[in-house]
Structures are given as C-alpha cells and as structure tokens.
Design an enzyme around this catalytic site. Sequence first.
Site, PDB file in Angstrom:
ATOM      1  N   SER A  52       0.948  -1.143   0.073  1.00  0.00           N
ATOM      2  CA  SER A  52       0.262   0.047   0.108  1.00  0.00           C
ATOM      3  C   SER A  52       0.761   1.463   0.020  1.00  0.00           C
ATOM      4  CB  SER A  52      -0.867  -0.040   0.975  1.00  0.00           C
ATOM      5  OG  SER A  52      -0.082  -0.447   2.455  1.00  0.00           O
ATOM      6  N   GLU A 189      -9.036  -9.907   4.384  1.00  0.00           N
ATOM      7  CA  GLU A 189      -9.058  -8.375   3.882  1.00  0.00           C
ATOM      8  C   GLU A 189     -10.699  -8.373   3.292  1.00  0.00           C
ATOM      9  OE1 GLU A 189      -6.125  -6.137   1.778  1.00  0.00           O
ATOM     10  OE2 GLU A 189      -7.592  -4.617   1.319  1.00  0.00           O
TER      11      GLU A 189
HETATM   12  O1  KIV Z   1      -0.238  -3.369   1.961  1.00  0.00           O
HETATM   13  C1  KIV Z   1      -1.147  -3.275   2.779  1.00  0.00           C
HETATM   14  O2  KIV Z   1      -1.203  -2.292   3.481  1.00  0.00           O
HETATM   15  C2  KIV Z   1      -1.828  -4.585   3.247  1.00  0.00           C
HETATM   16  C3  KIV Z   1      -2.769  -4.417   4.166  1.00  0.00           C
HETATM   17  C4  KIV Z   1      -4.037  -3.772   3.666  1.00  0.00           C
HETATM   18  C5  KIV Z   1      -3.145  -5.806   4.762  1.00  0.00           C
HETATM   19  O3  KIV Z   1      -1.648  -5.535   2.514  1.00  0.00           O
END
Ligand code: KIV
Length: 271
Positions: A52, A189
């Site tokens: 992310s 998720e």
């Molecule tokens: O990349 C991320 O932030 C994630 C979380 C949403 C679990 O995979």
Amino acid sequence: MSVNQPIKKVTTHVLHAMKQRGEKISMLTAYDYSMARILDAAGIDILLVGDSASNVMAGHETTLPITLDQMIYHAQSVVRAVVRSFVVVDLPFGSYQGNSKMALESTIRIMKETGGHAVKMEGGKEITDSIVRVLSAGVPVMGHLGLTPQSIYKFGTYSVRAKEDVEAQKLLEDAKHLEELGCFAIVLEKIPAQLAKQVTESVSIPVIGIGAGPNVDGQVLVSHDMLGITKDFHPRFLRRYLNLYDLIKDATERYIADVKTADFPNDQEQY
Ligand code: KIV
C-alpha cells in the site's frame, strides 16, 4: 512466557501463543523510519511494510506499480527503527507470481537487504509452489486472502469479497491450505464477519483482519488511514484515531503566515 512479562521481541512463536491464549494481535503498516519508530515505541505487535506504500507514499492508484527495489528501500527504513515489533514485508506484484524460483529470489533479497522478519504473499492454492519454496528456505510466510489488491483488475472493484457461497467455500479451503503449507499467519481483507469468524475457528494460526469484523485474532489498518493522513477514503471498516491531514495543514498554514510576516524566526530562534 508469563502473561505479565512484557514481550521483548515479537516472534512467530509469540504470535502463535497470543492466539492460543486469546490475546488480540495489533498490526499497522509502516513505510519509513520516523513513523515506524513511533509505532514500535507504542507497542504495536506487527509492522507491515505493505505494498500500500504504492498508494499512500507514491500516489499510485493501485498497488501494482511498486517495485521490489522500492519495497526494499521502505523495509530497510522500517527495520532500522524497530526494537520490539515483528516486521512483515509484502512481496510486490510481479515479484513472486511468475514461478517459485522468482518468489525465492525476491524473498532472499528482502531478507538479506532489509533485515525484515517475514514476507507476505496474496493468494491461495494458486501460489502453492512459491509459498512452499520460500518456506523451505526458512522464511516465515504470511498469507493474504479475500480482497487481494494486487488482483484488482480481475475483481474490478474494491468491494467486499466472498459474499457468495462458492467464493466463501474456496476462501475457507485456501485458509486451511495455507495453514497446512506452514504459513505462520493469514490476513483476511474485506470479507463478511461471519466468514472471518469461521476461518479463525478453523485454523490454529493467527488470523488478522482488515474489514473482517471482530471475531479474528487481530486487526490491521493502513497507518495513514488510521491517523487521518489520507482524507478521501471512508470505508465502513476504518476507524480514524486522528485527523492528521487537517492538523498538518493547519500547522503549515501558520508556519507560512509566520514566514510571510517575518514573525519567524524571532530573537530566540537565531544565533
Ligand atoms: O499493503 C497493505 O497495506 C496490506 C494491508 C491492507 C493488509 O496488505
């Protein structure tokens, strides 16, 4: 370990013991040294160097563009800050789906160059070979099922997954499969709370939810969302603990005003 003793360093064994005694696991994302230092000092159990970062750090629309080199840079910064937390690093899109050799090579780079403690991969049975090969090198693997953002173009939307029986059944089987392969934990998720509860009760490894309700072993949020740095993201599952966007904007506006009026620096703020 006694329940009353503070945990010096979180490990996969500590996390497993937490599930067994019903102690909830806290997890947040981190991408840089300064933030990781604060979250670690606060006592977060797991820090996820999530892909992310592609969205919140680099401003991309999806997680697909972030590269292995960029993930390594973020993970190095986080690991430098950490005293207690267990650091999990996302394998980015394109660094493990090709074949198991590729997954192992990407993982070895992450482990050697960052000092992270584990990797996370999105997917179930379809990435079995990659998971097995990485585990066979002695690296702990966290699974990720439900809404898997690296597959956004297959799903078409970021809406709740596994609402229908067929997909829910596949997710349950995938979770058991990940446990059998030897994954140390699973992220779920954006799936119905009832299904997350069923998965959590069906596996002995910790299940960490994001938008998966309360009946899981722990919770994860993107720290920029939890702290209110991101502004236009309002999913039902998100609880904001701060409104940093407005606080930072307000502080910046006051700084600009002080500079423009020559109020800053004053007599005490110079040599
Ligand atoms: O990349 C991320 O932030 C994630 C979380 C949403 C679990 O995979």
